[in-house]
Write an enzyme that holds these catalytic residues in place. Structure first.
Site, PDB file in Angstrom:
ATOM      1  N   CYS A   1      17.050  -7.220 -25.753  1.00 39.85           N
ATOM      2  CA  CYS A   1      16.771  -8.001 -24.555  1.00 39.85           C
ATOM      3  C   CYS A   1      15.305  -7.790 -24.191  1.00 39.85           C
ATOM      4  O   CYS A   1      14.652  -6.893 -24.719  1.00 39.85           O
ATOM      5  CB  CYS A   1      17.677  -7.554 -23.408  1.00 39.85           C
ATOM      6  SG  CYS A   1      17.702  -8.760 -22.048  1.00 39.85           S
TER       7      CYS A   1
ATOM      8  N   CYS B   1      14.331  -7.763 -20.703  1.00 36.73           N
ATOM      9  CA  CYS B   1      14.152  -7.451 -19.273  1.00 36.73           C
ATOM     10  C   CYS B   1      13.562  -6.072 -19.007  1.00 36.73           C
ATOM     11  O   CYS B   1      12.862  -5.875 -18.018  1.00 36.73           O
ATOM     12  CB  CYS B   1      15.439  -7.648 -18.494  1.00 36.73           C
ATOM     13  SG  CYS B   1      16.768  -6.537 -18.972  1.00 36.73           S
TER      14      CYS B   1
ATOM     15  N   CYS C   1      14.913 -11.742 -18.535  1.00 39.86           N
ATOM     16  CA  CYS C   1      15.321 -11.557 -19.926  1.00 39.86           C
ATOM     17  C   CYS C   1      14.650 -12.557 -20.875  1.00 39.86           C
ATOM     18  O   CYS C   1      14.972 -12.598 -22.062  1.00 39.86           O
ATOM     19  CB  CYS C   1      16.831 -11.656 -20.039  1.00 39.86           C
ATOM     20  SG  CYS C   1      17.692 -10.501 -18.940  1.00 39.86           S
TER      21      CYS C   1
ATOM     22  N   LYS D   1      28.851 -12.424 -20.660  1.00 33.29           N
ATOM     23  CA  LYS D   1      28.165 -11.500 -19.750  1.00 33.29           C
ATOM     24  C   LYS D   1      27.976 -12.188 -18.402  1.00 33.29           C
ATOM     25  O   LYS D   1      27.311 -13.220 -18.308  1.00 33.29           O
ATOM     26  CB  LYS D   1      26.818 -11.098 -20.349  1.00 33.29           C
ATOM     27  CG  LYS D   1      26.023 -10.189 -19.434  1.00 33.29           C
ATOM     28  CD  LYS D   1      24.777  -9.668 -20.117  1.00 33.29           C
ATOM     29  CE  LYS D   1      23.953  -8.831 -19.157  1.00 33.29           C
ATOM     30  NZ  LYS D   1      22.737  -8.319 -19.780  1.00 33.29           N
TER      31      LYS D   1
ATOM     32  N   ARG E   1      19.782  -0.987 -13.432  1.00 30.82           N
ATOM     33  CA  ARG E   1      18.425  -1.493 -13.245  1.00 30.82           C
ATOM     34  C   ARG E   1      17.501  -0.401 -12.715  1.00 30.82           C
ATOM     35  O   ARG E   1      16.298  -0.436 -12.927  1.00 30.82           O
ATOM     36  CB  ARG E   1      18.445  -2.747 -12.377  1.00 30.82           C
ATOM     37  CG  ARG E   1      19.122  -3.884 -13.152  1.00 30.82           C
ATOM     38  CD  ARG E   1      19.290  -5.161 -12.361  1.00 30.82           C
ATOM     39  NE  ARG E   1      20.111  -6.096 -13.130  1.00 30.82           N
ATOM     40  CZ  ARG E   1      20.557  -7.246 -12.667  1.00 30.82           C
ATOM     41  NH1 ARG E   1      20.253  -7.614 -11.434  1.00 30.82           N
ATOM     42  NH2 ARG E   1      21.285  -8.029 -13.430  1.00 30.82           N
TER      43      ARG E   1
ATOM     44  N   ARG F   1      19.573 -13.451 -11.961  1.00 35.44           N
ATOM     45  CA  ARG F   1      19.851 -13.854 -13.337  1.00 35.44           C
ATOM     46  C   ARG F   1      20.912 -14.952 -13.430  1.00 35.44           C
ATOM     47  O   ARG F   1      21.523 -15.159 -14.468  1.00 35.44           O
ATOM     48  CB  ARG F   1      20.324 -12.644 -14.148  1.00 35.44           C
ATOM     49  CG  ARG F   1      19.375 -11.457 -14.160  1.00 35.44           C
ATOM     50  CD  ARG F   1      19.521 -10.651 -15.440  1.00 35.44           C
ATOM     51  NE  ARG F   1      19.065  -9.277 -15.352  1.00 35.44           N
ATOM     52  CZ  ARG F   1      17.774  -8.921 -15.286  1.00 35.44           C
ATOM     53  NH1 ARG F   1      16.823  -9.829 -15.273  1.00 35.44           N
ATOM     54  NH2 ARG F   1      17.459  -7.637 -15.228  1.00 35.44           N
TER      55      ARG F   1
ATOM     56  N   LYS G   1      31.484  -8.272 -20.400  1.00 39.31           N
ATOM     57  CA  LYS G   1      30.744  -7.351 -19.540  1.00 39.31           C
ATOM     58  C   LYS G   1      30.575  -7.949 -18.163  1.00 39.31           C
ATOM     59  O   LYS G   1      30.178  -9.103 -18.079  1.00 39.31           O
ATOM     60  CB  LYS G   1      29.380  -7.121 -20.194  1.00 39.31           C
ATOM     61  CG  LYS G   1      28.440  -6.287 -19.378  1.00 39.31           C
ATOM     62  CD  LYS G   1      27.128  -6.142 -20.086  1.00 39.31           C
ATOM     63  CE  LYS G   1      26.181  -5.432 -19.152  1.00 39.31           C
ATOM     64  NZ  LYS G   1      24.828  -5.619 -19.487  1.00 39.31           N
TER      65      LYS G   1
ATOM     66  N   SER H   1      27.296   0.284 -15.395  1.00 39.55           N
ATOM     67  CA  SER H   1      26.737   1.319 -14.528  1.00 39.55           C
ATOM     68  C   SER H   1      27.407   1.385 -13.155  1.00 39.55           C
ATOM     69  O   SER H   1      27.725   2.466 -12.662  1.00 39.55           O
ATOM     70  CB  SER H   1      25.235   1.100 -14.379  1.00 39.55           C
ATOM     71  OG  SER H   1      24.965  -0.206 -13.885  1.00 39.55           O
TER      72      SER H   1
HETATM   73  C1  PBG Z   1      19.920  -5.936 -20.294  1.00 37.83           C
HETATM   74  C2  PBG Z   1      21.187  -5.248 -19.959  1.00 37.83           C
HETATM   75  C3  PBG Z   1      21.735  -4.991 -18.691  1.00 37.83           C
HETATM   76  C4  PBG Z   1      22.851  -4.183 -18.909  1.00 37.83           C
HETATM   77  C5  PBG Z   1      22.982  -4.035 -20.285  1.00 37.83           C
HETATM   78  N1  PBG Z   1      21.956  -4.712 -20.907  1.00 37.83           N
HETATM   79  C6  PBG Z   1      21.254  -5.315 -17.347  1.00 37.83           C
HETATM   80  C7  PBG Z   1      21.252  -6.688 -16.841  1.00 37.83           C
HETATM   81  O1  PBG Z   1      21.638  -7.649 -17.485  1.00 37.83           O
HETATM   82  O2  PBG Z   1      20.767  -6.825 -15.709  1.00 37.83           O
HETATM   83  C8  PBG Z   1      23.733  -3.598 -17.850  1.00 37.83           C
HETATM   84  C9  PBG Z   1      24.435  -2.327 -18.212  1.00 37.83           C
HETATM   85  C10 PBG Z   1      25.013  -1.583 -17.070  1.00 37.83           C
HETATM   86  O3  PBG Z   1      25.000  -2.019 -15.899  1.00 37.83           O
HETATM   87  O4  PBG Z   1      25.509  -0.481 -17.338  1.00 37.83           O
HETATM   88  N2  PBG Z   1      19.889  -7.297 -20.116  1.00 37.83           N
END
Ligand code: PBG
Length: 326
Positions: A120, A122, A130, A195, A205, A217, A248, A274
């Site tokens: 990615c 970001c 991203c 996602k 983040r 996003r 996810k 997270s």
């Molecule tokens: C990158 C990415 C993200 C996560 C995994 N890959 C963050 C997002 O999309 O903002 C989130 C993982 C997590 O919250 O544990 N794009």
């Protein structure tokens, strides 16, 4: 008085009986441990919103890899905290950056450990989106080439699997073609196909320093209200050559995991993200929930919903707890 003929309680009478008829086995072989790679040596910076999770230099990441193997965890997934950020996310495809060095060091020290890389931009762009930005909009097609370069740099460093998480349309194909052209046709793509645009990514983040500097996003990640759209994403990614698909977040999307499992014949991954981790940690630290029990229940529910693979910050704890339970 008529007694019921069917008594479900008969099969719950002892631990051994419950164990014999249990439908779902959570196993350490299903777990993937996420790691955050950064510069320096002997660096282990705690992430306040994710107790027990750290940004780590490559040498520390290598130690973690060794611990994972010892616990029976087959794979790690790497995220990067780069030395520099710019508009084009150049550090995402810089061979000297933390992720690329961590991949190489992990594979050298622990050849059998599977190393997955998050693909990615970001974490690497100054604006935190991203993809490339033109007039405040995230550009789809011009971003694809950069994602493909990123995946290629990971494969060159020795990554076993690449996992694009950007949600640009057509990125699986772009990555597949680039990998194939450069002799990496054997490297599987685990696509973050489904996602959602989720508040559950909040603590990540902080961990990855990847919060968007403006807007959100929602123009590329999915609307949490949708499930039929998941089929569209899956169909597209499989047609483009994805070998595995991910849903996810996990906990609020168990119905989506189940739907995807029934719809596809490829391995399904779920990301216990997270926010799901931090909520449990916070409650456990207050003594409001039993951490071990709640984590094993959550992970088992993801497996029951259909996840073959679970990415989780609890992987090491869960591995140790599963061993205790045996
Ligand atoms: C990158 C990415 C993200 C996560 C995994 N890959 C963050 C997002 O999309 O903002 C989130 C993982 C997590 O919250 O544990 N794009």
């Amino acid at each position: 008085m008529e007694f019921p003929i069917v008594r479900p309680r008969r099969l719950r009478g002892s631990a051994m009986l419950r164990r014999m008829v249990r439908e779902t086995d959570l196993s350490v072989r299903n777990l993937v441990y996420p790691l955050f790679a950064t510069q320096g040596e002997n660096v282990k910076i705690p992430i306040p919103s994710m107790p027990g999770v750290f940004q780590m230099s490559v040498d520390e990441i290598v130690k973690e890899g060794g611990e994972c193997l010892k616990l029976g965890i087959p794979a790690v997934i790497l995220f990067g905290i780069p030395a520099y950020k710019d508009e084009k996310g150049s550090s995402a495809y810089d061979p000297d950056e933390a992720v690329q060095r961590a991949v190489a060091a992990l594979k050298k020290a622990h050849p059998e450990l599977l190393v997955i890389t998050d693909v990615c931009l970001c974490e690497y762009t100054s604006h935190g989106h991203c993809g490339l930005i033109v007039d405040g909009d995230v550009q789809n097609d011009s971003t694809l080439n950069l994602l493909a370069r990123t995946a290629l740099s990971h494969a060159r460093a020795g990554a076993d699997i690449v996992a694009p998480s950007d949600m640009m349309d057509g990125r699986v194909r772009a990555i597949r073609e680039t990998l194939d052209e450069h002799g990496f046709s054997h490297i599987p793509i685990m696509s973050y196909a489904v996602k959602y645009s989720s508040a559950f990514y909040g603590p990540f983040r902080d961990a990855a320093g990847s919060a968007p500097q403006f807007g959100d996003r929602r123009s590329y990640q999915m609307d949490p209200a949708n499930i039929r759209e998941a089929y569209k994403e899956i169909e597209q990614d499989l047609a483009e050559g994805a070998d595995m698909v991910m849903v996810k977040p996990a906990l609020s999307y168990l119905d989506v995991i189940r739907a995807v499992k029934e719809y596809t014949n490829v391995p399904v991954a779920a990301y216990n993200v997270s926010g799901e981790y931090s909520m449990v940690k916070a409650a456990a630290q207050n003594g409001w929930v039993d951490e071990k029990k709640i984590v094993l229940e959550m992970l088992t529910s993801m497996k029951r919903a259909g996840a073959d693979i679970i990415l989780t910050y609890f992987a090491k704890d869960a591995a140790a707890w599963l061993k205790e339970e045996q």
